[in-house]
Enzyme design. Structure first.
Site, mmCIF file in Angstrom:
data_model
loop_
_atom_site.group_PDB
_atom_site.id
_atom_site.type_symbol
_atom_site.label_atom_id
_atom_site.label_comp_id
_atom_site.label_asym_id
_atom_site.label_seq_id
_atom_site.Cartn_x
_atom_site.Cartn_y
_atom_site.Cartn_z
ATOM 1 N N TYR A 158 -23.836 -6.112 -15.414
ATOM 2 C CA TYR A 158 -22.819 -5.544 -17.018
ATOM 3 C C TYR A 158 -21.652 -6.562 -17.103
ATOM 4 C CZ TYR A 158 -23.800 -4.103 -21.116
ATOM 5 O OH TYR A 158 -24.141 -3.449 -22.378
ATOM 6 N N ARG B 93 -25.835 -8.405 -32.422
ATOM 7 C CA ARG B 93 -23.853 -8.755 -31.904
ATOM 8 C C ARG B 93 -23.645 -8.629 -30.812
ATOM 9 N NH1 ARG B 93 -20.270 -5.518 -30.617
ATOM 10 N NH2 ARG B 93 -21.371 -3.957 -30.749
ATOM 11 N N LYS C 3 -28.815 -2.781 -19.066
ATOM 12 C CA LYS C 3 -28.099 -1.577 -19.019
ATOM 13 C C LYS C 3 -29.348 -0.460 -18.819
ATOM 14 C CE LYS C 3 -24.723 -1.074 -22.145
ATOM 15 N NZ LYS C 3 -24.098 -0.049 -22.970
ATOM 16 N N GLU D 116 -29.037 -1.345 -29.220
ATOM 17 C CA GLU D 116 -27.810 -1.666 -28.279
ATOM 18 C C GLU D 116 -28.181 -3.172 -28.703
ATOM 19 O OE1 GLU D 116 -25.328 -1.447 -26.416
ATOM 20 O OE2 GLU D 116 -27.139 -0.147 -25.452
ATOM 21 N N ASP D 117 -25.988 -3.891 -29.794
ATOM 22 C CA ASP D 117 -25.607 -4.390 -30.136
ATOM 23 C C ASP D 117 -26.537 -4.704 -31.729
ATOM 24 O OD1 ASP D 117 -23.859 -4.570 -28.725
ATOM 25 O OD2 ASP D 117 -24.648 -5.808 -26.701
ATOM 26 N N ASP E 175 -25.819 3.575 -28.237
ATOM 27 C CA ASP E 175 -25.055 3.620 -27.167
ATOM 28 C C ASP E 175 -23.427 3.115 -27.891
ATOM 29 O OD1 ASP E 175 -23.653 4.101 -24.687
ATOM 30 O OD2 ASP E 175 -23.711 1.621 -24.655
ATOM 31 N N ASP E 176 -23.391 1.375 -29.038
ATOM 32 C CA ASP E 176 -21.998 1.395 -28.835
ATOM 33 C C ASP E 176 -21.162 1.754 -30.391
ATOM 34 O OD1 ASP E 176 -23.086 -1.772 -28.475
ATOM 35 O OD2 ASP E 176 -24.355 -1.614 -29.513
ATOM 36 N N ASN F 287 -15.069 -5.912 -25.655
ATOM 37 C CA ASN F 287 -15.328 -6.562 -24.433
ATOM 38 C C ASN F 287 -16.497 -8.563 -24.896
ATOM 39 O OD1 ASN F 287 -15.430 -4.855 -22.449
ATOM 40 N ND2 ASN F 287 -16.748 -4.229 -23.141
#
Length: 570
Positions: free
Chosen positions: A118, A171, A189, A261-262, A284-285, A426
């Site tokens: 990850y 993203r 993930k 996610e993203d 999750d973000d 990150n």
């Protein structure tokens, strides 16, 4: 027998504790196929009896190895690689060859290998995904599949899916639009869902929705694996996502967990708000990041003193992560003090690319920033905001590195005995400051946590261990909790329960060393406790469908967890 390795064992197989034990059809069909099936392959660990029974004699060298010896050998091989991306490729190869050995290795050496599977290494893997792409993992749904998304989902051989992680690649971490190559994120993930949360690998499905990319470099790359067109927006985009969400529910039922996610800010908030009342969805973000950061704050109170409501929070970054964390802090303050959420929000200030988010800017702000537009004179930079607002907690979610300058941290230290500095962006290159900068510039006063890992820092003969506010602490246990109680919706109180569950696992010994989070080495135990807290809250709120409620939810969580130990095949 039309399916490949994953599906061919669905019939006439022995089931033990919810896991397939004997790959009966598979091995009888062909011993060679068994060695090519990552779900059941044990390599040199097949016993003589198993080799005889499953037509493997002669297909393997004569030696018989233990799983522990195999693990030792693979770890030695991975440690020989100097470049993290090479280690990543070696681990993915292992996952595609021998699934249980991959998960045993990851569980037993989680602190060493987590940064490889990850963040930060997965970011580089996504950037180069077209070049390192070998064998497809998961499902790719593109604009070409409009009108037949359900049909595409049905091409996946597994039927009993419990969790989907989906991205549109716009993203990826702090790296921007990586289009179809964002698939590295759902794959990574879901590896953690299994290794850290114990969700069966066969119950996990990574999905990438390819609506094009605006990344010119990728569009001109001959090895790019996605649609070579600019991103679809508006109605075309919404229609594909609507079809996808409906197809998932038809194919997998009401209790399938869909983790976003993203996605870029504008879509992330819209999708979460649109589907949170009709599907079991989790971003999750926004929510996972918020939950792990809130947990870090609850732990930090033991070191800096006071309650949440005694502190003033300043965020650099007002996107998904920043506003998500801010909202969860406000909810927790509201819950603890009894004031309404609107009042609780006044302790929290946000700085975006245009400066402090204030009331005079309301007309031009996107909807998710409006609740944070407090009355104040405009301030156009972070340093002046720190001087003026005098926060005790500074949180970076900007996705832009080195924004917490020496002057910013010195000002935080002048205003606070123990300033809490969280540089959460990150990968490591995008962190707002490094651990060494935070400790050195604050002369050892700061309590520091980051999103990506930093090594311990020695300052004036004292060793400081940075906390890592890694979402991997939260989402695997959170997801397991939802799955094991048959939750039908995600409520904000479940996120608060997860934060409290994680904070409760930090021991006095951890606090003495300055840790804000428990060590990752006991992550499965931590995940079981988080799952139990989440399930307990779900039962309390009437969101759990599994009846009767298990008496001991921690033990129940542990009993649900996938074991990577090789089974014995008869």
């Amino acid at each position: 027998m039309g399916n490949d390795g994953d599906g061919a064992v669905d019939n006439n197989c022995c089931v033990h504790g919810g896991q397939l034990v004997t790959p009966w059809n598979m091995s009888i069909s062909s011993g060679h196929n068994l060695l090519r099936d990552p779900r059941h392959n044990k390599g040199l660990a097949f016993t003589e009896r198993e080799r005889e029974a499953h037509y493997l004699t002669g297909l393997l060298p004569p030696t018989i190895s233990s799983q522990e010896l195999q693990e030792k050998k693979v770890l030695q091989l991975i440690r020989q690689y100097q470049v993290p991306l090479q280690k990543y490729i070696a681990l993915i190869d292992l996952q595609e060859r021998n699934e249980r050995l991959f998960y045993k290795l990851l569980i037993d050496h989680v602190e060493e290998l987590l940064p490889i599977v990850y963040t930060p290494t997965v970011g580089e893997a996504c950037q180069k995904f077209g070049s390192i792409f070998r064998r497809p993992q998961g499902i790719y749904i593109s604009l070409k599949d409009k009108g037949r998304v359900l049909e595409v989902l049905r091409n996946w051989p597994e039927r009993n899916i419990e969790v989907i992680v989906v991205t549109d690649g716009e993203r990826i971490l702090g790296l921007g639009d990586l289009g179809c190559q964002g698939m590295g994120i759902p794959v990574g993930k879901l590896s953690l869902y299994t290794a850290l949360g114990g969700v069966r690998p066969s119950a996990c499905l990574p999905i990438t929705i390819d609506v094009g990319t605006n990344n010119e470099k990728l569009l001109n790359d001959e090895f790019y694996i996605g649609l070579k067109q600019n991103r679809a927006r508006g109605e075309e985009y919404d229609a594909l996502l609507e079809e996808f969400m409906n197809a998932v529910k038809i194919n997998y039922g009401e209790k399938i967990l869909i983790q976003y996610e993203d996605f870029a800010n504008h879509n992330a908030f819209t999708l979460l708000n649109r589907y949170r009342t009709s599907h079991l969805v989790f971003n999750d973000d926004i929510q996972g990041t918020a939950s792990v950061v809130l947990s870090g704050l609850l732990s930090a109170l033991k070191l800096i003193g006071g309650t949440l409501s005694d502190h003033t929070f300043l965020f650099l970054g007002a996107g998904e992560a920043g506003t998500g964390i801010a909202e969860l802090i406000a909810l927790q303050i509201s819950k603890q003090t009894g004031v309404n959420v609107e009042e609780a929000r006044k302790k929290i200030w946000l700085v975006d690319s245009k400066g402090l988010v204030v009331g005079s800017r309301k007309e031009s702000l996107p909807h998710f920033k409006v609740p944070w537009a407090h009355e104040h004179e405009p301030i156009n930079n972070l340093l002046d905001a720190v001087k003026e607002i005098k926060p005790s907690v500074l949180i970076g979610t900007s996705g832009v590195g080195r924004q917490f300058t020496q002057e910013v941290i010195e000002t935080m230290s002048a205003n606070n005995e123990k300033p809490l500095i969280m540089a959460l962006s990150n990968p490591t290159s995008q962190a707002e400051c490094t651990a060494e900068e935070a400790y050195t510039w604050s002369k050892g006063k700061a309590i520091f946590a980051s999103g990506s890992p930093f090594d311990p820092v020695t300052y004036e003969d004292k060793v400081f261990v940075p906390g890592q506010a890694n979402n991997a602490y939260i989402f695997p246990g959170f997801g397991l909790g939802l799955i094991m109680c048959g939750a039908t919706r995600v409520h904000d109180d479940l996120l608060l329960a997860a934060s409290e569950g994680l904070a409760s696992q930090v021991t006095d010994e951890n606090y003495a060393k300055g840790y804000l989070f428990p060590p990752f080495s006991c992550i499965r135990k931590i995940s079981a406790h988080i799952a139990a807290q989440v399930a307990e809250k779900a039962y309390e709120l009437g969101l759990a469908s599994l009846q009767p409620r298990p008496n001991d939810l921690v033990k129940f969580a542990e009993s649900c967890m996938f074991s990577p130990i090789y089974p014995n095949y008869r």
